[in-house]
Design an enzyme around this catalytic site. Structure first.
Site: not given
Ligand code: CAA
Length: 261
Positions: A67, A112, A115, A135
């Site tokens: 998400a 998400g 999911e 999460e």
């Molecule tokens: N939401 C918004 N933006 C996201 C995102 C997310 N879930 N995941 C990645 N992005 C964005 C980053 O912010 C970044 O944007 P900017 O260039 O503007 O900074 C871009 O995508 C590239 O990501 P990274 O620079 O972080 O890439 P990386 O290779 O260093 O890392 C990753 C990759 C490990 C997947 C890392 O992006 C990450 O940990 N992402 C979040 C994963 C996460 O926590 N997901 C759960 C979300 S909560 C949820 O989903 C609730 C639910 O149950 C429904």
């Protein structure tokens, strides 16, 4: 064809290919993505020429990294409850899509994203796919079915491990634990998923829908009730024209042709 802001939709013969198209955000799922997917799945469901769909992510890095955290970071707590945030994924995609669809997971499927993949009828993954429910690291927990569908898919031990540590599962572990049905090299992922979807789309359509409904029933009911429902659905299918054709075609050693009735 309809145009969408956050997804690409293509009809390939009898198969609809839906591609998440926010690669700059690793295909993170925001409200607009949900709206676009609701429209795309409704159009797929309504189109009698379409028998199966494939959902994948644009780019080589992510199916969907979750998400959209940037949409949630400043959202007031009570709003999540007031809006029943995330409810539409289940009520308007999972529950209204009776035709089969496949998730082709091409990279990160986190939160998400994992999911959403688990909402599909099955998952085909590329070798570089990574699954996780991170999460907990954000101070929350899965909100689109992760705790429920992951536990059903891989059992308590793996689901607890994933949800409590937030670690990622690679494609080999995902296949070993039953989260995905097949793993293929990334450059073959789309071809493999589309071929599987074409095979499904070539089946008698009512039988495809009822097979899906039957398997899903296994997760909703007791064995005895499920077995009764299965027999009743078999008996309903037995009254279709496609059953008459399918069995006649087998006996006559020729391919069947389907009417969807
Ligand atoms: N939401 C918004 N933006 C996201 C995102 C997310 N879930 N995941 C990645 N992005 C964005 C980053 O912010 C970044 O944007 P900017 O260039 O503007 O900074 C871009 O995508 C590239 O990501 P990274 O620079 O972080 O890439 P990386 O290779 O260093 O890392 C990753 C990759 C490990 C997947 C890392 O992006 C990450 O940990 N992402 C979040 C994963 C996460 O926590 N997901 C759960 C979300 S909560 C949820 O989903 C609730 C639910 O149950 C429904």
């Amino acid at each position: 064809p309809m145009s969408y802001e956050t997804i690409l939709v293509e009809k390939k013969g009898n198969v609809t290919l839906i591609t998440l198209n926010r690669p700059q955000a690793l295909n993170a799922l925001n409200s607009r993505v949900l709206e676009d997917l609701i429209q795309a799945f409704a159009a797929f469901e309504a189109d009698r020429t379409q028998g199966c769909a494939v959902l994948t992510g644009l780019g080589e890095k992510a199916f969907a990294a979750g998400a959209d955290i940037k949409e949630m970071v400043d959202k007031a707590g009570a709003e999540f409850y007031a809006q029943d945030f995330f409810a539409g994924w289940t009520s308007q995609i999972v529950k209204t899509t009776r035709k089969p669809w496949i998730a082709a997971v091409n990279g990160f499927a986190l939160g998400g994203g994992c999911e959403l993949a688990m909402m599909a009828d099955f998952i085909i993954a590329s070798e570089n796919a990574r699954f996780g429910q991170p999460e907990i690291k954000l101070g929350v927990a899965p909100g689109m079915g992760g705790s429920q569908r992951l536990a059903r898919a891989v059992g308590k031990a793996k689901a607890m491990d994933m949800c409590l540590t937030g670690r990622m599962m690679d494609a080999a572990e995902a296949e070993r634990t039953g989260l995905v049905s097949r793993v293929v090299p990334l450059d073959q992922l789309l071809a493999e998923a589309l071929a599987a979807a074409e095979a499904i789309a070539a089946m008698p359509p009512l039988a495809a829908m009822m097979n899906k409904e039957m398997v899903n029933m296994a997760f909703e009911t007791t064995l005895d009730t499920g077995l009764i429902l299965e027999r009743r659905m078999f008996q309903v299918l037995a009254s279709t024209e496609d059953k008459a054709e399918g069995m006649a075609a087998f006996v006559e050693k020729r391919p069947g042709t389907w009417k969807g009735q």
